[in-house]
Design an enzyme around this catalytic site. Structure first.
Site, PDB file in Angstrom:
ATOM      1  N   GLU A 118       0.767  -1.098   0.048  1.00  0.00           N
ATOM      2  CA  GLU A 118      -0.203  -0.133   0.046  1.00  0.00           C
ATOM      3  C   GLU A 118       0.790   1.476  -0.055  1.00  0.00           C
ATOM      4  O   GLU A 118       0.488   2.277  -0.547  1.00  0.00           O
ATOM      5  CB  GLU A 118      -1.109  -0.002   1.253  1.00  0.00           C
ATOM      6  CG  GLU A 118      -1.809  -1.006   1.366  1.00  0.00           C
ATOM      7  CD  GLU A 118      -3.050  -0.877  -0.074  1.00  0.00           C
ATOM      8  OE1 GLU A 118      -2.974   0.139  -0.455  1.00  0.00           O
ATOM      9  OE2 GLU A 118      -3.866  -1.746  -0.106  1.00  0.00           O
ATOM     10  N   ARG A 122       0.532   3.728  -3.356  1.00  0.00           N
ATOM     11  CA  ARG A 122      -0.041   5.069  -2.973  1.00  0.00           C
ATOM     12  C   ARG A 122       0.909   6.053  -2.823  1.00  0.00           C
ATOM     13  O   ARG A 122       0.931   7.204  -3.594  1.00  0.00           O
ATOM     14  CB  ARG A 122      -1.072   5.237  -1.838  1.00  0.00           C
ATOM     15  CG  ARG A 122      -2.036   4.189  -1.996  1.00  0.00           C
ATOM     16  CD  ARG A 122      -3.148   4.224  -0.798  1.00  0.00           C
ATOM     17  NE  ARG A 122      -3.791   2.889  -0.568  1.00  0.00           N
ATOM     18  CZ  ARG A 122      -5.157   2.799  -0.298  1.00  0.00           C
ATOM     19  NH1 ARG A 122      -5.976   3.944  -0.255  1.00  0.00           N
ATOM     20  NH2 ARG A 122      -5.791   1.771  -0.199  1.00  0.00           N
ATOM     21  N   ASP A 245      -4.403  -9.705  -8.496  1.00  0.00           N
ATOM     22  CA  ASP A 245      -4.635  -8.541  -9.727  1.00  0.00           C
ATOM     23  C   ASP A 245      -3.419  -7.910 -10.446  1.00  0.00           C
ATOM     24  O   ASP A 245      -2.996  -8.022 -11.419  1.00  0.00           O
ATOM     25  CB  ASP A 245      -5.876  -7.516  -9.467  1.00  0.00           C
ATOM     26  CG  ASP A 245      -5.598  -6.912  -7.931  1.00  0.00           C
ATOM     27  OD1 ASP A 245      -4.468  -7.061  -7.189  1.00  0.00           O
ATOM     28  OD2 ASP A 245      -6.393  -6.174  -7.662  1.00  0.00           O
ATOM     29  N   GLU A 361     -12.206   0.352 -10.467  1.00  0.00           N
ATOM     30  CA  GLU A 361     -11.676  -0.568 -11.665  1.00  0.00           C
ATOM     31  C   GLU A 361     -12.822  -0.596 -13.048  1.00  0.00           C
ATOM     32  O   GLU A 361     -12.417  -0.739 -14.029  1.00  0.00           O
ATOM     33  CB  GLU A 361     -11.467  -1.967 -10.996  1.00  0.00           C
ATOM     34  CG  GLU A 361     -10.231  -2.311 -10.165  1.00  0.00           C
ATOM     35  CD  GLU A 361     -10.177  -1.617  -8.983  1.00  0.00           C
ATOM     36  OE1 GLU A 361     -11.588  -1.332  -8.578  1.00  0.00           O
ATOM     37  OE2 GLU A 361      -9.124  -1.535  -8.139  1.00  0.00           O
ATOM     38  N   THR A 445      -0.875   1.098 -10.498  1.00  0.00           N
ATOM     39  CA  THR A 445      -2.130   0.450  -9.988  1.00  0.00           C
ATOM     40  C   THR A 445      -2.910   1.342  -9.330  1.00  0.00           C
ATOM     41  O   THR A 445      -4.156   1.142  -8.939  1.00  0.00           O
ATOM     42  CB  THR A 445      -2.112  -0.949  -9.375  1.00  0.00           C
ATOM     43  OG1 THR A 445      -3.125  -1.590  -9.506  1.00  0.00           O
ATOM     44  CG2 THR A 445      -1.509  -0.601  -8.106  1.00  0.00           C
TER      45      THR A 445
HETATM   46  C1  DMJ Z   1      -6.349   0.602  -5.420  1.00  0.00           C
HETATM   47  O1  DMJ Z   1      -5.619   0.917  -4.218  1.00  0.00           O
HETATM   48  C2  DMJ Z   1      -5.297  -0.234  -6.211  1.00  0.00           C
HETATM   49  O2  DMJ Z   1      -5.942   0.129  -7.578  1.00  0.00           O
HETATM   50  C3  DMJ Z   1      -5.228  -1.653  -6.112  1.00  0.00           C
HETATM   51  O3  DMJ Z   1      -4.480  -2.192  -7.220  1.00  0.00           O
HETATM   52  C4  DMJ Z   1      -6.390  -2.452  -6.049  1.00  0.00           C
HETATM   53  N1  DMJ Z   1      -7.421  -1.906  -4.764  1.00  0.00           N
HETATM   54  C5  DMJ Z   1      -7.385  -0.122  -4.848  1.00  0.00           C
HETATM   55  C6  DMJ Z   1      -8.630   0.208  -5.658  1.00  0.00           C
HETATM   56  O4  DMJ Z   1      -9.725  -0.446  -5.511  1.00  0.00           O
END
Ligand code: DMJ
Length: 456
Positions: A118, A122, A245, A361, A445
């Protein structure tokens, strides 16, 4: 007051909703600009709530109107995640405010154990993209400092990182990890290598991802839980959602961003297997199911909000046919349950986890499909999703997670990815392409844009 706002909103919807039966009709320039303005207003609403009630905290609690920190100290998740959204939307004052908060408030020299994944997607992602867009060297210095503090996490017998690392001592914890938390560093660490000249960053990130790939089954699938000390799979269920994912996502994007052929090969092998063993058709559409990585037999016919990203990566990689049919299932999931649930059983059509934490998503996949096909159907889908969010999740102070999509009861959380991702993809779906040129940028992501290195 509320009533007045709702009536105004309703009339706006009636004027600009593409007429039923003319679903393929393109949005006019004016309609697109109205959508963009609406999304900008939502950004401003969320940001002013954060500043008023949660200034300096990681995130806003949009119902109780309080701040919330993930750890003992704040890492300013919301401003770091939001800067590049403000930048792209032309919200200059807000971008400046977020940048000032980062440079004056971030300090990683703290005795805190943090979750590597995380913090990387982020904070590291946010700092690197903010530096790339603003060229403010103070942001790069913060990213470099953070990078050095995250590296000890990779000191495991296999090279796959532990889940937690103490930013001050480098002490690590939790060997039971998963492909997403092991393989989602290629973009950020690759950028760190590019900016600092230190090849170690990309090397450790690539080794970690390829250690997962090396342990794929004969079916070319990976499981959900693995021990990074021994390399043994602990949960052999294979799927494309939570905990796996972004491992897939980063293999393909490492090719786009850095031209890494090993990662492209790994992506192609996995993607072929995913389409062979997981892609499933039922009456309501196409979904990716869950199977055992060794036998290929279905374990659980679950699909949900996180799985919805895969249509986007398929579109980005050029497989429009598969992406298009999967997006129909994504849209069904959204519309059938009011707003998409976190997870549902696509064989029985029943909801398993009924919350919607403002995830991006589904809209992200609309964005990629629209960019790649120019088919206004994807703008129409996104339009429905965005307007559901803006009307059903709005609170006085910001936007709130839906606790139950059936009842639309809200809960007291506004994740930083709402500003980083959901509103950014929503805006880009309607904004001129030059706002973000996909031939020049790749998103991490968390939707932080990274510039592609110029290659021969
Ligand atoms: C985000 O923090 C990122 O996209 C992660 O890869 C998956 N979950 C959340 C959003 O849903």
């Amino acid at each position: 007051m509320n009533c007045r706002i709702n009536i105004a909103l309703l009339s706006a919807l009636l004027v600009f909703l593409p007429v039923e039966g003319s679903a393929q009709k393109a949005f006019t320039a004016r309609q697109k600009s109205v959508e963009c303005e609406k999304i900008k207003a939502a950004c401003l609403h969320a940001w002013s709530g954060y500043k008023k009630y949660a200034n300096g905290y990681d995130a806003l609690k949009p119902i109780s109107k309080k701040g919330h920190n993930w750890y003992g100290v704040s890492f300013l998740m919301t401003p770091v995640d939001a800067f590049d959204t403000f930048f792209l939307l032309g919200l200059k004052k807000e971008a400046e405010e977020a940048r000032e908060m980062m440079v004056s408030g971030l300090n990683f020299n703290v005795d805190e154990e943090v979750q590597l994944f995380e913090i990387n997607i982020r904070l590291m992602g946010g700092l690197l993209s903010s530096y790339g867009l603003s060229k403010d060297k103070r942001l790069l210095a913060l990213a470099e400092d953070l990078g050095a503090r995250l590296l000890p996490a990779f000191n495991s017998p296999t090279g796959m990182p532990y889940r937690y690392v103490n930013l001050k001592s480098g002490k690590t914890r939790d060997a039971l990890s998963n492909p997403a938390e092991i393989g989602t560093y290629l973009i950020e660490f690759g950028k760190l290598t590019e900016y600092t000249g230190d090849s170690n960053y990309y090397q450790v990130a690539k080794k970690a991802a390829l250690e997962i790939f090396r342990r794929r089954s004969d079916n070319d699938l990976v499981g959900t839980t693995i021990d990074v000390n021994t390399g043994a799979w602990k949960n052999t269920e294979s799927q494309i959602g939570a905990r796996i994912d972004s491992y897939y996502e980063y293999l393909y994007k490492a090719w786009l961003l850095f031209g890494d052929k090993d990662c492209l090969e790994a992506w192609e092998i996995h993607n072929k297997a995913i389409k062979k063993h997981l892609l499933t058709q039922v009456q309501s559409g196409w979904y990716f199911t869950r199977v055992d990585m060794k036998s290929g037999k279905e374990t659980n016919p679950l699909y949900g909000a996180l799985d919805a990203f895969y249509a986007g990566i398929l579109a980005l990689s050029g497989d429009i046919g598969t992406a298009a049919k999967v997006q129909q299932g994504n849209y069904y999931m959204w519309t059938h349950f009011n707003i998409e649930p976190e997870e549902f059983n696509f064989r029985t059509d029943s909801v398993l986890y009924p919350n919607y934490p403002l995830r991006p998503e589904n809209i992200e996949s609309c964005f990629y499909l629209y960019r790649k096909t120019k088919n206004p159907e994807y703008q129409r889908m996104g339009y429905r999703m965005i307007n559901d969010i803006l009307t059903k999740c709005k609170t006085d102070a910001g936007f709130a997670e839906v606790k139950n999509v059936k009842t639309l009861e809200l809960s007291d959380s506004m994740e930083s990815f709402f500003l980083a991702e959901t509103l950014k993809y929503a805006y880009l779906l309607f904004a001129p392409e030059k706002t973000l040129d996909l031939s020049k940028f790749v998103f991490n992501t968390e939707a932080h844009p990274m510039e592609r290195a110029k290659r021969e």
